[in-house]
Design an enzyme around this catalytic site. Structure first.
Site, PDB file in Angstrom:
ATOM      1  N   LYS A  10      -3.265 -11.061  71.854  1.00  0.00           N
ATOM      2  CA  LYS A  10      -2.627 -12.002  72.771  1.00  0.00           C
ATOM      3  C   LYS A  10      -2.674 -11.452  74.202  1.00  0.00           C
ATOM      4  O   LYS A  10      -3.006 -10.279  74.430  1.00  0.00           O
ATOM      5  CB  LYS A  10      -1.196 -12.243  72.298  1.00  0.00           C
ATOM      6  CG  LYS A  10      -1.131 -12.912  70.911  1.00  0.00           C
ATOM      7  CD  LYS A  10       0.313 -13.067  70.434  1.00  0.00           C
ATOM      8  CE  LYS A  10       0.375 -13.763  69.080  1.00  0.00           C
ATOM      9  NZ  LYS A  10       1.775 -13.977  68.650  1.00  0.00           N
ATOM     10  N   TYR A  50      -1.579 -23.434  66.883  1.00  0.00           N
ATOM     11  CA  TYR A  50      -0.184 -23.228  66.487  1.00  0.00           C
ATOM     12  C   TYR A  50       0.476 -24.533  66.009  1.00  0.00           C
ATOM     13  O   TYR A  50       1.706 -24.645  66.070  1.00  0.00           O
ATOM     14  CB  TYR A  50       0.602 -22.642  67.661  1.00  0.00           C
ATOM     15  CG  TYR A  50       0.468 -21.136  67.802  1.00  0.00           C
ATOM     16  CD1 TYR A  50       0.661 -20.282  66.712  1.00  0.00           C
ATOM     17  CD2 TYR A  50       0.185 -20.565  69.046  1.00  0.00           C
ATOM     18  CE1 TYR A  50       0.548 -18.904  66.844  1.00  0.00           C
ATOM     19  CE2 TYR A  50       0.073 -19.175  69.189  1.00  0.00           C
ATOM     20  CZ  TYR A  50       0.267 -18.357  68.079  1.00  0.00           C
ATOM     21  OH  TYR A  50       0.170 -16.991  68.214  1.00  0.00           O
ATOM     22  N   ASN A 113       4.543 -10.215  71.073  1.00  0.00           N
ATOM     23  CA  ASN A 113       4.250  -9.386  69.899  1.00  0.00           C
ATOM     24  C   ASN A 113       2.774  -9.059  69.727  1.00  0.00           C
ATOM     25  O   ASN A 113       2.328  -8.698  68.642  1.00  0.00           O
ATOM     26  CB  ASN A 113       4.878  -9.998  68.632  1.00  0.00           C
ATOM     27  CG  ASN A 113       4.293 -11.343  68.288  1.00  0.00           C
ATOM     28  OD1 ASN A 113       3.422 -11.850  68.984  1.00  0.00           O
ATOM     29  ND2 ASN A 113       4.764 -11.925  67.200  1.00  0.00           N
ATOM     30  N   HIS A 116      -1.970 -11.703  66.815  1.00  0.00           N
ATOM     31  CA  HIS A 116      -1.819 -12.728  65.779  1.00  0.00           C
ATOM     32  C   HIS A 116      -2.731 -12.384  64.620  1.00  0.00           C
ATOM     33  O   HIS A 116      -3.860 -11.942  64.830  1.00  0.00           O
ATOM     34  CB  HIS A 116      -2.236 -14.093  66.348  1.00  0.00           C
ATOM     35  CG  HIS A 116      -2.510 -15.120  65.278  1.00  0.00           C
ATOM     36  ND1 HIS A 116      -1.515 -15.908  64.753  1.00  0.00           N
ATOM     37  CD2 HIS A 116      -3.645 -15.452  64.613  1.00  0.00           C
ATOM     38  CE1 HIS A 116      -2.047 -16.699  63.814  1.00  0.00           C
ATOM     39  NE2 HIS A 116      -3.331 -16.439  63.714  1.00  0.00           N
ATOM     40  N   GLU A 127      -8.582 -21.183  61.433  1.00  0.00           N
ATOM     41  CA  GLU A 127      -8.512 -20.546  62.753  1.00  0.00           C
ATOM     42  C   GLU A 127      -9.888 -20.029  63.179  1.00  0.00           C
ATOM     43  O   GLU A 127     -10.261 -20.170  64.352  1.00  0.00           O
ATOM     44  CB  GLU A 127      -7.455 -19.434  62.725  1.00  0.00           C
ATOM     45  CG  GLU A 127      -6.056 -20.031  62.575  1.00  0.00           C
ATOM     46  CD  GLU A 127      -4.971 -19.021  62.196  1.00  0.00           C
ATOM     47  OE1 GLU A 127      -5.247 -17.801  62.215  1.00  0.00           O
ATOM     48  OE2 GLU A 127      -3.851 -19.464  61.878  1.00  0.00           O
TER      49      GLU A 127
END
Ligand code: IDP
Ligand code: MG
Length: 151
Positions: A10, A50, A113, A116, A127
């Site tokens: 990310k 998402y 965080n 992913h 994905e």
């Protein structure tokens, strides 16, 4: 061919200079990198990637976060790739994540965080399809495959 998973570093991982450190975790664990790209994620792509979180209170901040800078999207292959990668990534909230995992070593807050990982083979396929064309995923033998798998 082992199973595949989708992993994405990310924007905080890129901005904090952790691309190499994060890739190294998967590489040294023994997963095989078979696809990689650096890109910006559009709002449209973020919303479909998402989609399962649409309507939750963190959905809009999540879309803003993942579109806020370049990301590194990857496909990793190996035995139980989904579970192995999720284990290396750690719990969703870095505050709860075990030290030794990526989130447990580099993060402190659930809204940042770092990485992913797809949560099932079906999610991984979906994905991967959102980010990669078939010809962008490579097939090759890693020289240490025998030593990782014993056969
Ligand atoms: P996962 O990334 O461990 O699979 P999910 O529950 O699928 O976790 O959530 C997707 C992402 O949404 C998380 O990685 C995190 O970036 C964000 N997220 C999840 N729950 C919260 C929250 O309560 N506050 C802020 N962001 C959250
Ligand atoms: Mg998830």
């Amino acid at each position: 061919m082992g199973s595949r998973t989708f992993v994405l570093i990310k924007p905080d991982g890129v901005q904090r200079g952790l691309v190499g450190a994060i890739i190294r975790r998967f590489e040294e664990r023994g997963l095989k990198l078979v696809g990689i790209q650096m890109r910006h994620v559009s709002e449209e792509l973020a919303e479909s990637y998402y989609a399962e979180h649409r309507g939750k209170d963190f959905f809009l901040p999540l879309v803003a976060y993942v579109t806020s800078g370049p990301v590194v999207a990857m496909v990793w292959e190996g035995p139980q790739a989904v579970e192995v990668a999720r284990g290396t990534i750690g719990a969703t909230d870095p505050a709860d994540a075990t030290p030794g995992t990526i989130r447990g070593d580099y993060g402190v807050d659930i809204s940042r965080n770092l990485v992913h990982g797809a949560d099932s083979e079906a999610s991984a396929r979906r994905e991967i399809g959102l980010f990669f064309r078939d010809e962008e995923i490579l097939s090759y033998t890693r020289i240490d495959e025998f030593w990782l798998r014993g056969s």
